[in-house]
Write a protein that holds these residues in place. Structure first.
Motif, PDB file in Angstrom:
ATOM      1  N   GLN A   1      42.259  48.016  51.310  1.00 17.18           N
ATOM      2  CA  GLN A   1      43.509  47.364  51.703  1.00 17.18           C
ATOM      3  C   GLN A   1      43.360  46.842  53.124  1.00 17.18           C
ATOM      4  OE1 GLN A   1      46.973  49.904  52.130  1.00 17.18           O
ATOM      5  NE2 GLN A   1      48.274  48.342  51.205  1.00 17.18           N
TER       6      GLN A   1
ATOM      7  N   SER B   1      51.089  43.908  51.157  1.00 19.28           N
ATOM      8  CA  SER B   1      49.631  43.798  51.158  1.00 19.28           C
ATOM      9  C   SER B   1      49.069  44.438  49.890  1.00 19.28           C
ATOM     10  CB  SER B   1      49.027  44.456  52.401  1.00 19.28           C
ATOM     11  OG  SER B   1      49.280  45.837  52.420  1.00 19.28           O
ATOM     12  N   THR B   2      48.024  43.832  49.356  1.00 21.06           N
ATOM     13  CA  THR B   2      47.470  44.238  48.069  1.00 21.06           C
ATOM     14  C   THR B   2      46.389  45.288  48.230  1.00 21.06           C
ATOM     15  OG1 THR B   2      47.897  42.029  47.196  1.00 21.06           O
ATOM     16  CG2 THR B   2      46.327  43.398  45.983  1.00 21.06           C
ATOM     17  N   VAL B   3      46.401  46.277  47.355  1.00 18.28           N
ATOM     18  CA  VAL B   3      45.326  47.257  47.282  1.00 18.28           C
ATOM     19  C   VAL B   3      44.331  46.797  46.223  1.00 18.28           C
ATOM     20  CG1 VAL B   3      44.690  49.632  46.724  1.00 18.28           C
ATOM     21  CG2 VAL B   3      46.790  49.169  48.010  1.00 18.28           C
TER      22      VAL B   3
ATOM     23  N   TYR C   1      38.861  51.973  46.764  1.00 22.09           N
ATOM     24  CA  TYR C   1      40.104  51.277  47.082  1.00 22.09           C
ATOM     25  C   TYR C   1      39.953  50.594  48.436  1.00 22.09           C
ATOM     26  CZ  TYR C   1      41.880  54.589  43.598  1.00 22.09           C
ATOM     27  OH  TYR C   1      42.072  55.353  42.467  1.00 22.09           O
TER      28      TYR C   1
END
Length: 271
Positions: free
Chosen positions: A122, A129-131, A120
């Motif tokens: 970020q 905000s996108t992971v 993952y």
């Protein structure tokens, strides 16, 4: 403006790790030039038995230390020039769980986590905000560190252990220059890893890992160690590669045997 530029540069460097992890799934001088020439050792020889005993001792180092966390400073130099010098926080759990936060100008800039199945990523914790998520059990950190070192290698080193690569046989021989020994983990066609030891064959000075062509992947040195709750763990760790890249981690605080939960190694949207 300078702080903003630094954060953008840090994010760009770490963002490049994501495609590298997918690829993983499908220069400092080395010590290898000072080995004493020696014939191959038969598996049932006393020397081979001694080599296996030494390896077994290394594999038991800090074997009870499974979970840990810490904070420190990460510095990356390329050809002697500083490319990154930022604070870092981490939590790890053997064998493949790792979560890190990179800071820039004192603020969290990048979060990364791996749970042994997914990686993952970020950029920050701002709303919206996108992971990013990619399947990777043991991702390669070459795009971030400019050195092809894997998550499992980093976890082992941070536990004060030497990562042990796959091998068919093991050999132990003295160094031709200076004191000490080298433990060689052999493939069918050459050395996969060399572990340089002191005169007692118990203290690791350096390890070097090679690819299938015999080229150096990385070498790691425990420059300084510290005692934390009975475990001997890194205080200053240096990892380098063949392309004049040097990565140094100076540990400021280290906690051993910390409680962990699966959610620590999974990133979700900021809440």
């Amino acid at each position: 403006m300078a702080e903003s530029t630094g954060r953008l540069r840090l994010r760009a460097m770490v963002f490049a790790l994501i495609p590298a992890a997918a690829l993983a799934l499908s220069g400092c001088a080395t010590w290898s030039g000072i080995l004493e020439p020696q014939a191959s050792i038969e598996d049932d020889s006393p020397d081979a038995a001694e080599a296996r005993r030494v390896l077994d001792h290394l594999q038991k180092t800090n074997e009870r230390l499974k979970n840990f966390k810490g904070v420190g400073r990460l510095t990356i130099r390329q050809a002697g020039k500083v490319q990154m010098d930022e604070r870092l926080a981490w939590i790890g759990s053997d064998p493949l769980k790792l979560s890190i936060v990179l800071f820039a100008a004192g603020f969290p800039a990048v979060r990364m986590a791996g749970d042994g199945e997914w990686l993952y990523y970020q950029e920050d914790q701002a709303a919206g905000s996108t992971v990013k998520k990619i399947r990777a059990s043991d991702p390669d950190f070459k795009r971030l560190l400019s050195i092809p070192i894997q998550s499992s290698d980093i976890l082992a080193l941070m536990r004060g252990r030497i990562p042990i690569r796959e091998h068919r046989s093991v050999r132990l021989q003295p160094l031709a220059s200076g004191s000490g020994y080298v433990l060689m983990l052999m493939r069918a066609w050459g050395a996969h890893q060399m572990i340089f030891l002191d005169e007692t064959k118990t203290e690791v000075r350096q390890t070097e890992v090679y690819d299938a062509s015999g080229d150096l992947l990385f070498q790691a040195n425990f420059q300084e160690m510290q005692l934390v709750d009975g475990y001997k763990v890194p205080l200053r760790l240096v990892v380098s590669g063949k392309e004049k890249t040097l990565v140094q981690l100076v540990v400021e605080r280290y906690w051993a045997d910390v409680p962990v939960t699966p959610s620590m190694f999974v990133l979700g949207p900021p809440g």
